[in-house]
Design an enzyme around this catalytic site. Structure first.
Site, PDB file in Angstrom:
ATOM      1  N   LYS A 236       7.930 -18.390  25.429  1.00 25.99           N
ATOM      2  CA  LYS A 236       8.785 -17.434  25.279  1.00 25.99           C
ATOM      3  C   LYS A 236       9.455 -16.823  26.494  1.00 25.99           C
ATOM      4  CE  LYS A 236       7.054 -15.566  21.097  1.00 25.99           C
ATOM      5  NZ  LYS A 236       7.597 -15.897  20.019  1.00 25.99           N
TER       6      LYS A 236
ATOM      7  N   LYS B 105      13.385 -26.371   7.932  1.00 24.84           N
ATOM      8  CA  LYS B 105      14.784 -26.383   8.640  1.00 24.84           C
ATOM      9  C   LYS B 105      15.431 -27.647   8.216  1.00 24.84           C
ATOM     10  CE  LYS B 105      13.164 -23.646  12.619  1.00 24.84           C
ATOM     11  NZ  LYS B 105      13.968 -22.495  12.798  1.00 24.84           N
TER      12      LYS B 105
ATOM     13  N   HIS C  79       7.364 -22.941   8.698  1.00 25.78           N
ATOM     14  CA  HIS C  79       8.774 -22.873   8.355  1.00 25.78           C
ATOM     15  C   HIS C  79       9.707 -23.831   9.104  1.00 25.78           C
ATOM     16  CE1 HIS C  79       9.101 -20.473  11.857  1.00 25.78           C
ATOM     17  NE2 HIS C  79      10.601 -20.785  11.778  1.00 25.78           N
TER      18      HIS C  79
ATOM     19  N   LYS D 178       1.506 -19.138   7.908  1.00 28.62           N
ATOM     20  CA  LYS D 178       0.807 -19.019   9.099  1.00 28.62           C
ATOM     21  C   LYS D 178       0.444 -18.025   9.588  1.00 28.62           C
ATOM     22  CE  LYS D 178       2.662 -20.231  13.321  1.00 28.62           C
ATOM     23  NZ  LYS D 178       3.330 -19.132  13.524  1.00 28.62           N
TER      24      LYS D 178
ATOM     25  N   ASP E  51       0.311 -20.223  18.435  1.00 31.01           N
ATOM     26  CA  ASP E  51       1.604 -19.620  17.627  1.00 31.01           C
ATOM     27  C   ASP E  51       2.486 -20.823  17.290  1.00 31.01           C
ATOM     28  OD1 ASP E  51       3.149 -17.696  16.616  1.00 31.01           O
ATOM     29  OD2 ASP E  51       4.318 -17.450  18.395  1.00 31.01           O
TER      30      ASP E  51
ATOM     31  N   ARG F  75       0.764  -1.250   0.039  1.00 30.09           N
ATOM     32  CA  ARG F  75       0.157   0.061   0.081  1.00 30.09           C
ATOM     33  C   ARG F  75       0.881   1.288  -0.056  1.00 30.09           C
ATOM     34  NH1 ARG F  75      -4.097  -2.723   4.069  1.00 30.09           N
ATOM     35  NH2 ARG F  75      -2.292  -3.575   4.636  1.00 30.09           N
TER      36      ARG F  75
ATOM     37  N   HIS G  24       4.120 -25.733  14.814  1.00 32.81           N
ATOM     38  CA  HIS G  24       5.271 -26.195  14.549  1.00 32.81           C
ATOM     39  C   HIS G  24       5.660 -27.563  15.567  1.00 32.81           C
ATOM     40  CE1 HIS G  24       6.045 -22.581  12.850  1.00 32.81           C
ATOM     41  NE2 HIS G  24       6.352 -21.982  13.720  1.00 32.81           N
TER      42      HIS G  24
ATOM     43  N   GLU H 144      12.218 -20.529  23.527  1.00 36.92           N
ATOM     44  CA  GLU H 144      12.746 -19.196  23.002  1.00 36.92           C
ATOM     45  C   GLU H 144      13.198 -18.323  24.304  1.00 36.92           C
ATOM     46  OE1 GLU H 144      10.716 -17.247  19.249  1.00 36.92           O
ATOM     47  OE2 GLU H 144       9.073 -18.489  20.242  1.00 36.92           O
TER      48      GLU H 144
END
Ligand code: BG6
Length: 540
Positions: A391, A233, A229, A199, A286, A91, A291, A267
């Site tokens: 996380k 890997k 993704h 996703k 998430d 945009r 995953h 993470e």
């Protein structure tokens, strides 16, 4: 400070003229002089057909951080066809020149290996900007004309790869517009049309089904590439080779020898600048739904009859369907959620989730989830799979650990040290590799047993860098190989397991968040979940 590369703005015609002047005919492209000897033996023969890559959401973070750097790497290593161009749709008010300057900056910041000046220049001059609103018919009408022109000007064989790197809410609108303009129609004498979507694919079972329906009104399933993704890997792809390319592991890969399996995606980062997105998502949507479920299905699947995409995906699907959707009681007992408080990560003080930008100070969104599942099939019945993700955990570490059963009879019961059962750990990242733990006699006159490890690390075994997951997946979508992409029924099967968790949470009393300090391994309840079965999480 990143310097802006001066970028010329050629038209499609000048590219074509330049190309014709160079060699005049279709050939394996060699975009630039530098030849990388490490590419020998890699996928040298697999160069995609000429095509136009149509990128929606081209000005967004994902495009800048992942998509453009991956494309540039493919270009650098001559894995893109010479007759290739990219139309970037966004945009913001760019023209080709200013957009290319922005992309050049991103490439300098995000590329795994920097392109030399000439390769970068050649790559950027194949990038064209198309300004428009995703909801506006005119965007697509002018896009259609532009693509037609490009097909004529360049020998792109009328092949189109649409890549949706936008907010998920825009997916149905974009797909419907592509359909309205007939851009999905494959051309009789060649001319494929494919679509890659990022996703999250839906936020629960119903929305995923709706999205699949919208998608499949326009495209056939064989044209749709849903990205997870993790499947791109290197270590995850190697899981298939490890299991099915070796004879010695498969006989042990079942309930008779395996005590339990732990899969961790940890993470140390927090939500960074994605607070608004994460508030709507949480750890279960998430990472668990995609995953972790994908890793689980690769670990637990039966050997496929062939390596064809659907043979592989059929087997993964069977695993997901063998996991019973948890009841409310099972969610209460077998699923733990957490949210990080302030704490210390790698010696640095960090904020609580509720204090992150764009996060509700009373947020109930989970940043951690741990769960126990069982795969009720002949191979795995009775073997628990413990999954966890979070996380702001103690460190970044993703791993699949296969814990084998203890020996049937302790012959060395007098040993002063307790031998630990055999373990096979597949380190997805970082420090990619595979470790096998077994007991060994400590040298000396006594009979002490200690666990020792045999360790394979990619870093030392191979002298070449692994490609980024996006390089692998983007190249596969260009090659028409769907093996590493999730099929509609797989996505729905994963939601069939995860949606009951969200439904049960809605009915349950509000969680007492925050319940783990940043820099730890999550809430105590996660330890209790596994300790209840007489087991414990592996220290990573
Ligand atoms: C993404 C999630 O899919 O995966 C992120 O949306 C997460 O929240 C990321 O950080 C993890 O991927 P990786 O490759 O860094 O392990």
């Amino acid at each position: 400070m990143v310097t802006k590369a001066p970028v010329a703005i050629p038209t499609p015609r000048t590219i074509r003229e330049e190309r014709l002047a160079r060699d005049g005919k279709r050939r394996r492209p060699t975009h630039h002089a530098e030849v990388n000897p490490l590419r020998e033996g890699l996928r040298l023969e697999r160069v995609p057909d000429p095509h136009v890559f149509v990128l929606f959401g081209a000005t967004g973070d994902l495009s800048h951080r992942k998509v453009f750097p991956a494309l540039a790497q493919l270009w650098r290593t001559n894995l893109l066809p010479a007759d290739w161009a990219l139309v970037a749709i966004g945009r913001r008010p760019y023209d080709d020149g200013t957009f290319r300057m922005d992309i050049a900056e991103s490439l300098h910041r995000n590329c795994r290996v920097q392109l030399d000046e000439e390769a970068e220049h050649q790559f950027l001059e194949r990038v064209f900007y198309h300004r428009g609103d995703f909801g506006d018919d005119a965007t697509y009408d002018t896009l259609s004309r532009k693509l037609e022109e490009m097909h004529l000007e360049q020998e792109t064989g009328s092949n189109l790869l649409f890549y949706l790197a936008t907010q998920p809410s825009a997916f149905p609108m974009i797909v419907a517009e592509i359909g309205r303009c007939g851009l999905d129609h494959e051309v009789h004498n060649g001319g494929w049309r494919r679509i890659v979507i990022e996703k999250p694919f839906g936020r629960d079972l119903d929305s995923a089904k709706r999205l699949n329906r919208e998608m499949l009104k326009v495209f056939r399933e064989s044209q749709v590439y849903r990205i997870d993704h993790y499947l791109g890997k290197e270590t995850v792809r190697n899981l298939l080779v490890f299991r099915f390319g070796n004879g010695i592991f498969e006989p042990l890969w079942n309930r008779r020898y395996v005590d339990h399996i732990q899969i961790t995606v940890a993470e140390s980062l927090g939500v960074e600048d994605r607070g608004a997105f994460y508030e709507e998502t949480g750890a279960a949507r998430d990472v668990l739904q995609n995953h972790l479920m994908q890793l689980l299905s690769l670990v637990a699947m039966e050997p496929p009859a062939t390596f064809a995409a659907d043979a592989l995906r059929d087997e993964k699907l069977k695993v997901l369907r063998a996991i019973a959707p948890p009841t409310r009681q099972e969610v209460q007992r077998d699923v733990v959620r957490g949210q990080y408080d302030k704490g210390w990560v790698a010696g640095v003080p960090v904020k609580a989730y509720r204090a992150e930008p764009e996060v509700d100070p009373e947020s109930e969104t989970e940043t951690f989830v741990a769960a126990r599942f069982e795969v009720d099939d002949w191979r795995w019945s009775g073997v628990p799979f413990y999954l966890r993700t979070g996380k702001r955990l103690a460190k970044r570490a993703s791993e699949i650990a296969i814990q084998f059963r203890d020996v049937p009879h302790r012959l060395f019961a007098d040993s002063t040290t307790d031998p630990q059962p055999n373990l096979l750990a597949i380190r997805v990242q970082p420090d990619e590799g595979i470790l096998l733990r077994f007991g060994s006699k400590v040298p000396g006159l006594g009979l002490d047993i200690r666990p020792v490890t045999m360790d394979f690390t990619y870093g030392t075994a191979f002298s070449t860098d692994a490609p980024d997951a996006y390089e692998t997946l983007i190249l596969d979508s260009m090659l028409g190989d769907q093996s590493l992409f999730t099929r509609a029924d797989e996505v729905e099967a994963a939601w069939t397991i995860v949606t009951p968790i969200h439904d049960a949470w809605l009915d349950m009393p509000q969680p007492e968040f925050p319940n783990y300090a940043a820099g730890t391994w999550g809430p105590e309840e996660a330890d209790e979940l596994i300790q209840r079965d007489g087991r414990r999480w592996r220290r990573l």
